[in-house]
Structures are given as C-alpha cells and as structure tokens.
Design an enzyme around this catalytic site. Structure first.
Site, short mmCIF file in Angstrom:
data_model
loop_
_atom_site.label_atom_id
_atom_site.label_comp_id
_atom_site.label_asym_id
_atom_site.label_seq_id
_atom_site.Cartn_x
_atom_site.Cartn_y
_atom_site.Cartn_z
N THR A 143 31.07 59.62 92.56
CA THR A 143 32.06 60.35 93.36
C THR A 143 31.75 61.85 93.36
O THR A 143 31.88 62.53 94.37
CB THR A 143 33.47 60.11 92.76
OG1 THR A 143 33.69 58.71 92.74
CG2 THR A 143 34.55 60.79 93.56
N HIS B 197 29.11 62.56 95.83
CA HIS B 197 29.65 62.65 97.20
C HIS B 197 30.25 64.04 97.44
O HIS B 197 30.07 64.63 98.51
CB HIS B 197 30.73 61.59 97.44
CG HIS B 197 30.20 60.19 97.54
ND1 HIS B 197 29.48 59.76 98.63
CD2 HIS B 197 30.29 59.13 96.70
CE1 HIS B 197 29.15 58.49 98.45
NE2 HIS B 197 29.61 58.09 97.28
ZN ZN Z 1 33.91 58.13 87.98
#
Ligand code: ZN
Ligand code: NAD
Length: 341
Positions: free
Chosen positions: A40, A43
């Site tokens: 994440t 990203h």
């Molecule tokens: Zn994580």
C-alpha cells in the site's frame, strides 16, 4: 518530530517536521521504533490512481509499526507507559450494525492510519487505546512491525480448516510466504506456493517448509502428479491479485474446494463462473484482520514456534527511506523494515 509524508502529488515521500500529536482522552501516544513498508505504501509512493483518489495530500503515511507507549489519555486505565506494543491500524466506528455486534473488522466506517488518517512513519503515533496490542517480551520490535501483514496472512490461512489438507498459495509476496509458514504450522500436508519471480520463490523456500513452483516455467499439474495428489488442492489462498493465478487455482482445486481471496486485482477481471459453480467451490473475500481474534491467534502461534523472521530481508534507518523504497519497488525483497531509533 520527524515524519514521512505525502507532500506533493507525484512519485515519492518527503521527510517533514511535525509537532508531536497530543493524545485525546481515549488515546495513547506511542514512540515508534520500527515500521514495515507495505505494498500500500508503494501505491502511495507511486501516486497511482487509487492513491490519488484515496490519500489526502500532506498525510503522514505508514501503518505497520511497533513501539512503546509514552503517554496515556485521561480515560486510559488498562495500559501503561513503557508498555511495548503494536496495534490495529484500522480505526473503526461504533455505530454500524457490524460494530455493535462486535464484528469490528466488518465495520463499513473503517478508516486506516497512513491512508485516511495520520500514520506511523513518524517518531510518534497517536492511536486509540482500543487499537493497541501489547507485545510479549518474546516478540521483538521488528516482528511487532510486521504483525499487520502477518495478520492478513493468518486471517486468510485460518479462513478454512487446513489440518491434513493440501494447500495452494498463489503469489509468493511477503504475505503469501507468511501464509505458507502459517499453513504448515497449523498442520497442512503439502503447501505449494506459486509465483513468476524466482527471487520471491527462493525466499519462500528459505522462510517456510513449502514447495515453490515457478508457473512461468513449470507445469503445476506435473507438480501435483509428483506429490501424488489424486484430484487437486483442497484449499487455495489467492495472494497475488493476478487473474491468471486465480484461473489456475480454480483449475487445480478439488470438487468442493475452498478459496480465500486476499489479493487485490488492479481492476475488474473476467471470471469463468460456470467452472466455479460446477466444481461447487466456496469463495471467501478476506479484508484486513479479524479484530482482535487474528491478533490473539497470531501472537499465540508466534509464542508457539511460528517463525517468520527470515521474511524480513532488509533493514534501514528511517533517514534512508529512499533506498528502502527502492528495494521494495525492485521486487527483490521480502519485508523491508525502517528503524526510527
Ligand atoms: Zn500493510
Ligand atoms: P506482492 O505484490 O508483494 O506479492 C504478489 C506476488 O504475486 C508477487 O511476488 C508477484 O510476482 C506474484 N504474481 C504475479 N503474477 C502471478 C501469477 N500469475 N501466479 C503467481 N504469482 C504471481 O503483495 P503482498 O504484499 O504479498 O500482498 C499480497 C496481495 O494481497 C496483494 O494483491 C495485495 O494488494 C493484497 N493485500 C490485500 C489485503 C486485504 O486486506 N485484502 C491486505 C494486504 C494486501
């Protein structure tokens, strides 16, 4: 305090000086020691469409952490200053039907630290006391810092009974690898893990007693024949987010097989539903961790010999975050941990 924040709408994160947060009456203040870098965070670093839609500019990022409680809000009586801890990064509401029924992980109002709310890439983190998970002495800070993704692995792996079962894991990222270790720990027979990245497969075999298969080079059916599987795998844990991997999983499962889906496909992807129907396959979507059942089980298993230490392949002081993100983005690493001193 030092932080890593998303200051500009372009690739990267930036070191930023912020005031130390004040804990509210139901919060604690945590001195962060170690943080994990998650997909994440990549990203958010890359500022892809999802990140641009989701993350407010200026936000302190990061959600995988371990540290020490240094201050308590006025209402907090069940925790102590000096207590080592990790914590659940999903901040839940108290109003939904699911929350009021105690199914906190299904609360639709959930907000994530480091995604929607100030995160853990900082010297200090303010967190609701409810979210704190104390760490036993046997769990070092750097393992404490990866309990969030280990929790994803545990939640997925424990979705179905694995005792004596043959398990297929697609995707040998850090979470797939840890799920392999968990599946063996709880008594699965054969655990086959697939990927197309040889570095990841080599790491999988080093961390866990699993059978790595490079599906770009090897035929999975030949591996199944070698293992004398009569019909196929009993349980599939999808941890790549790749459409072909899911297709291959459906193909390789027994009649009545079960799939837990953790991997997040990049967009809509076609699925051959009739094959799933005719094979009578059960599919379960998995999000986050069960609050706090996954945390309880995960800590109990770590205390009982589950060993995922080798999934951490790189460690950097927080100041060298740019190198750390480069390693993560290369695909040639397991978990990468930042040290906040
Ligand atoms: Zn994580
Ligand atoms: P990762 O990206 O590090 O690992 C994914 C792996 O899948 C990579 O090693 C990649 O080479 C491999 N892969 C690609 N194509 C493949 C194929 N055809 N067959 C087999 N493997 C293939 O990701 P991670 O951090 O380990 O996370 C695993 C997945 O879980 C990701 O999709 C991530 O977005 C998702 N995730 C979901 C949740 C949730 O709450 N549902 C939480 C965390 C992560």
């Amino acid at each position: 305090m030092k932080t890593l924040a998303k200051l500009h709408p372009e690739i990267g994160l930036w070191q930023d000086d912020r005031p130390i947060p004040e804990p509210g009456p139901d919060d604690v203040l945590i001195r962060v020691r170690k943080t994990g870098i998650c997909g994440t965070d990549i990203h958010i670093w890359n500022w892809d469409d999802w990140a641009a839609r989701t993350v407010p500019l200026g936000l302190v990022t990061g959600h995988e952490f371990a540290g020490e409680i240094v201050a308590l809000g006025a209402n907090v009586t069940d925790l102590a200053v000096g207590q080592r801890c990790s914590g659940e990064g999903h901040l839940i509401g108290r109003h939904s039907r699911q929350s009021r029924a105690g199914k906190f992980h299904l609360d639709p109002e959930t907000r994530g630290i480091g995604v929607n709310e100030p995160g853990a890439f900082a010297e200090y983190l303010r967190l609701p006391a409810f979210n704190v998970v104390p760490l036993p002495d046997s769990i070092p800070d750097e393992i404490g810092a990866i309990l969030d993704p280990l929790g994803n692995a545990v939640h997925t792996a424990l979705s179905f009974d694995l005792v004596g079962e043959d398990v297929l894991i697609t995707g040998a990222g850090p979470i797939g690898i840890m799920a392999g270790a968990v599946a063996r720990h709880v008594g699965a027979r054969h655990v086959v893990i697939t990927d197309i990245n040889p570095d990841r497969l080599a790491l999988a075999a080093e961390v866990a007693d699993v059978i790595p298969v490079n599906v770009a080079q090897e035929d999975l059916r030949a591996v199944m024949a070698r293992l004398k599987m009569q019909q196929g795998f009993d349980v599939g844990l999808e941890m790549s987010g790749n459409q072909q991997a899911l297709d291959q999983m459906v193909e390789s499962l027994v009649m009545g097989g079960k799939i837990a889906l953790l991997g997040i496909p990049p967009g809509k992807s076609p699925v051959d539903w009739s094959r799933i129907v005719f094979k009578a396959i059960t599919i379960k979507g998995v999000y986050g961790r069960e609050i706090f059942e996954t945390w309880y089980k995960m800590i109990a298993m770590l205390e009982n010999g589950l060993d995922v230490r080798r999934v951490i392949t790189h460690r950097f002081p927080a100041d060298r975050f740019a190198e750390a993100f480069e390693v993560m983005r290369s695909g040639k690493s397991g978990k990468v941990v930042l040290d906040w001193g």
